[in-house]
Design a protein around this motif. Sequence first.
Motif, PDB file in Angstrom:
ATOM      1  N   SER A  34      -0.698 156.672 -15.120  1.00 55.76           N
ATOM      2  CA  SER A  34      -2.081 156.465 -14.714  1.00 55.76           C
ATOM      3  C   SER A  34      -2.308 157.139 -13.374  1.00 55.76           C
ATOM      4  O   SER A  34      -1.453 157.069 -12.484  1.00 55.76           O
ATOM      5  CB  SER A  34      -2.376 154.962 -14.587  1.00 55.76           C
ATOM      6  N   ASP A  35      -3.448 157.783 -13.223  1.00 59.96           N
ATOM      7  CA  ASP A  35      -3.818 158.414 -11.957  1.00 59.96           C
ATOM      8  C   ASP A  35      -5.050 157.771 -11.333  1.00 59.96           C
ATOM      9  O   ASP A  35      -5.647 158.332 -10.412  1.00 59.96           O
ATOM     10  CB  ASP A  35      -4.052 159.912 -12.174  1.00 59.96           C
ATOM     11  N   ASP A  36      -5.425 156.597 -11.848  1.00 59.86           N
ATOM     12  CA  ASP A  36      -6.571 155.887 -11.272  1.00 59.86           C
ATOM     13  C   ASP A  36      -6.175 154.488 -10.813  1.00 59.86           C
ATOM     14  O   ASP A  36      -6.944 153.539 -10.908  1.00 59.86           O
ATOM     15  CB  ASP A  36      -7.731 155.832 -12.268  1.00 59.86           C
ATOM     16  N   GLY A  37      -4.932 154.381 -10.323  1.00 59.34           N
ATOM     17  CA  GLY A  37      -4.472 153.107  -9.780  1.00 59.34           C
ATOM     18  C   GLY A  37      -3.997 152.118 -10.813  1.00 59.34           C
ATOM     19  O   GLY A  37      -3.752 150.959 -10.487  1.00 59.34           O
ATOM     20  N   GLY A  38      -3.850 152.552 -12.075  1.00 62.96           N
ATOM     21  CA  GLY A  38      -3.391 151.652 -13.122  1.00 62.96           C
ATOM     22  C   GLY A  38      -4.499 151.112 -13.992  1.00 62.96           C
ATOM     23  O   GLY A  38      -4.239 150.265 -14.858  1.00 62.96           O
ATOM     24  N   ALA A  39      -5.726 151.585 -13.815  1.00 62.20           N
ATOM     25  CA  ALA A  39      -6.840 151.111 -14.640  1.00 62.20           C
ATOM     26  C   ALA A  39      -6.718 151.624 -16.068  1.00 62.20           C
ATOM     27  O   ALA A  39      -6.952 150.887 -17.034  1.00 62.20           O
ATOM     28  CB  ALA A  39      -8.172 151.538 -14.031  1.00 62.20           C
ATOM     29  N   THR A  40      -6.343 152.889 -16.232  1.00 61.70           N
ATOM     30  CA  THR A  40      -6.178 153.479 -17.558  1.00 61.70           C
ATOM     31  C   THR A  40      -4.907 154.310 -17.586  1.00 61.70           C
ATOM     32  O   THR A  40      -4.484 154.869 -16.563  1.00 61.70           O
ATOM     33  CB  THR A  40      -7.371 154.374 -17.928  1.00 61.70           C
ATOM     34  N   ARG A  60      -6.073 161.061  -6.114  1.00 66.31           N
ATOM     35  CA  ARG A  60      -6.003 160.605  -4.728  1.00 66.31           C
ATOM     36  C   ARG A  60      -5.484 159.183  -4.625  1.00 66.31           C
ATOM     37  O   ARG A  60      -5.060 158.735  -3.566  1.00 66.31           O
ATOM     38  CB  ARG A  60      -7.370 160.748  -4.062  1.00 66.31           C
ATOM     39  N   TYR A  61      -5.523 158.437  -5.743  1.00 72.41           N
ATOM     40  CA  TYR A  61      -5.036 157.058  -5.725  1.00 72.41           C
ATOM     41  C   TYR A  61      -3.601 156.950  -6.216  1.00 72.41           C
ATOM     42  O   TYR A  61      -3.102 155.850  -6.422  1.00 72.41           O
ATOM     43  CB  TYR A  61      -5.959 156.175  -6.572  1.00 72.41           C
ATOM     44  N   GLY A  62      -2.944 158.095  -6.383  1.00 71.18           N
ATOM     45  CA  GLY A  62      -1.520 158.079  -6.669  1.00 71.18           C
ATOM     46  C   GLY A  62      -1.196 158.014  -8.150  1.00 71.18           C
ATOM     47  O   GLY A  62      -2.063 157.960  -9.010  1.00 71.18           O
ATOM     48  N   ARG A  63       0.089 157.982  -8.434  1.00 73.76           N
ATOM     49  CA  ARG A  63       0.610 157.968  -9.802  1.00 73.76           C
ATOM     50  C   ARG A  63       1.325 156.640 -10.057  1.00 73.76           C
ATOM     51  O   ARG A  63       2.211 156.240  -9.300  1.00 73.76           O
ATOM     52  CB  ARG A  63       1.579 159.140  -9.979  1.00 73.76           C
ATOM     53  N   VAL A  64       0.927 155.966 -11.126  1.00 75.73           N
ATOM     54  CA  VAL A  64       1.606 154.763 -11.605  1.00 75.73           C
ATOM     55  C   VAL A  64       2.231 155.097 -12.951  1.00 75.73           C
ATOM     56  O   VAL A  64       1.545 155.551 -13.868  1.00 75.73           O
ATOM     57  CB  VAL A  64       0.638 153.575 -11.741  1.00 75.73           C
ATOM     58  N   TRP A  65       3.536 154.861 -13.067  1.00 73.81           N
ATOM     59  CA  TRP A  65       4.258 155.132 -14.306  1.00 73.81           C
ATOM     60  C   TRP A  65       4.442 153.835 -15.096  1.00 73.81           C
ATOM     61  O   TRP A  65       4.621 152.752 -14.525  1.00 73.81           O
ATOM     62  CB  TRP A  65       5.634 155.720 -14.016  1.00 73.81           C
TER      63      TRP A  65
END
Length: 474
Positions: free
Chosen positions: A410-416, A445-450
């Motif tokens: 996810s590149d939107d903070g974990g939303a999708t 800009r809000y980072g990467r969540v794996w």
Amino acid sequence: MTDIVWPNSTSPGARPGEGSGRLINCYAEALESGARASFVRRRVPGLARLIATAFPGCRGFHFYNGDLYVAQSNRLSRINVAAGVYSQVNLGALAGIGRVTFARNNKVPTPDIVCVTENGAFIVNRTTAPTSFTDPDLPQPVTVAFLDGYFVFAIRDGRFFTSGINDITINALDFGKAESHSGGLLNAVAFGEQLMLMGPSSVEFWQNAGNATGTPFSRSSVVARGLASTFAVAGTEYGFSSLIFIGDDNGVYRIDGGYQPTKISNADLDRLITAVADKTLLDVTVAVTEAHAWATVSGPNFSWTYELATGFWHERASYLDDHWRGVCSVQAFGGWVIGDRTTGDIWLLNPDIQTEGTNPLVMKAYSLPSIGFPNRVAIPRADFDIIVGQGKVTGLDPIEVDPVCLISWSDDGGATFGTPLKRSLGRLAKYMTNVVINRAGSAGRYGRVWCFEVSDRIYVGLLGGSMDGILRSK
């Protein structure tokens, strides 16, 4: 290179973007000094079916002398084992569908076993249906416990009655009353050498003072912290060392001894509990596997498990559900027996099982966000440090022989999250298997969540990871 950091304790945050990683059906265990990571994330213990009964739900357990008494919907059964085969005896009707409490005294040669339901108190018999506790001096009880030779019956109005010593007789004058705060009693539990009278706004601690008249117990301390609901407490089970309860302030508390409870829940769990309008839907289930002591706090749409030794939390959810099917527990048959919320299945908690019956036990770990705020970061490659080569020689192919994991981000903070990519975890002894994602796009800009996910029936150990990062402009 930037580390992909996996959490040790679940913390989803109030909204996507606030959290610091999640652990679902997996937990963090510390590794010894010199290992290639400080922690490994392992899958939670699975559920091995002990027996499939004919009656739905689980209301409570009691284990004595090789017999497991099981209260289910309008029914009491007895389960035992002979030559490795478990069998069930239908003892008869036990009216009701709500949770129950059991207690047993020390009468020789045959102890008395008492069960309290929403319909009153009953005497449990080994071969026949339970019979009503007919002593007219006992008002309608809420729960029953046993301490120092006495049955202790909690009464809703704040009183508690004590039986004759190692007997089921009740004297109308043998009672005490919790009076420090108004609101009556929700539960009375025997923990260590203390009787804990748990009401909606306080907990009173009573000890055996040997009083010659009335109840033998006298009050020793009061804590201004109440109980959320009658069955929002566990830990008095044999083989468990701490009392865990949900408080009237929607926090979760732990007592190891003494009088002062310690808050152990975080803000995320507190919010989930607060959102439950009907607090009677909350419960706590405890168990121990491989020296890990677990306490699972469940509501209608969540289950969070606390490990007593580490203080870490993880989430637990059964297949196609948002919370755990397990409810009620007892140490029996060489392990911990767990009930089922809806079916007639009785389970054994087993760390060597990666399923819940025939259903997969899906492990998910969400990383902490890797951020370069407010810049964007291109990620040409990401590597995941996993214990690989754990496929089985024989078994279901491919989910046991040639297992895989799913990785998404996810590149939107974990939303999708995007479409997961499948990667091999290696057949048996394929210890050089690489788990790699190439050309993983650019983090926002809000980072990467794996997100790392495994449903295949093999051992999984998630250690860490790293990713290449090329800084881009805003």
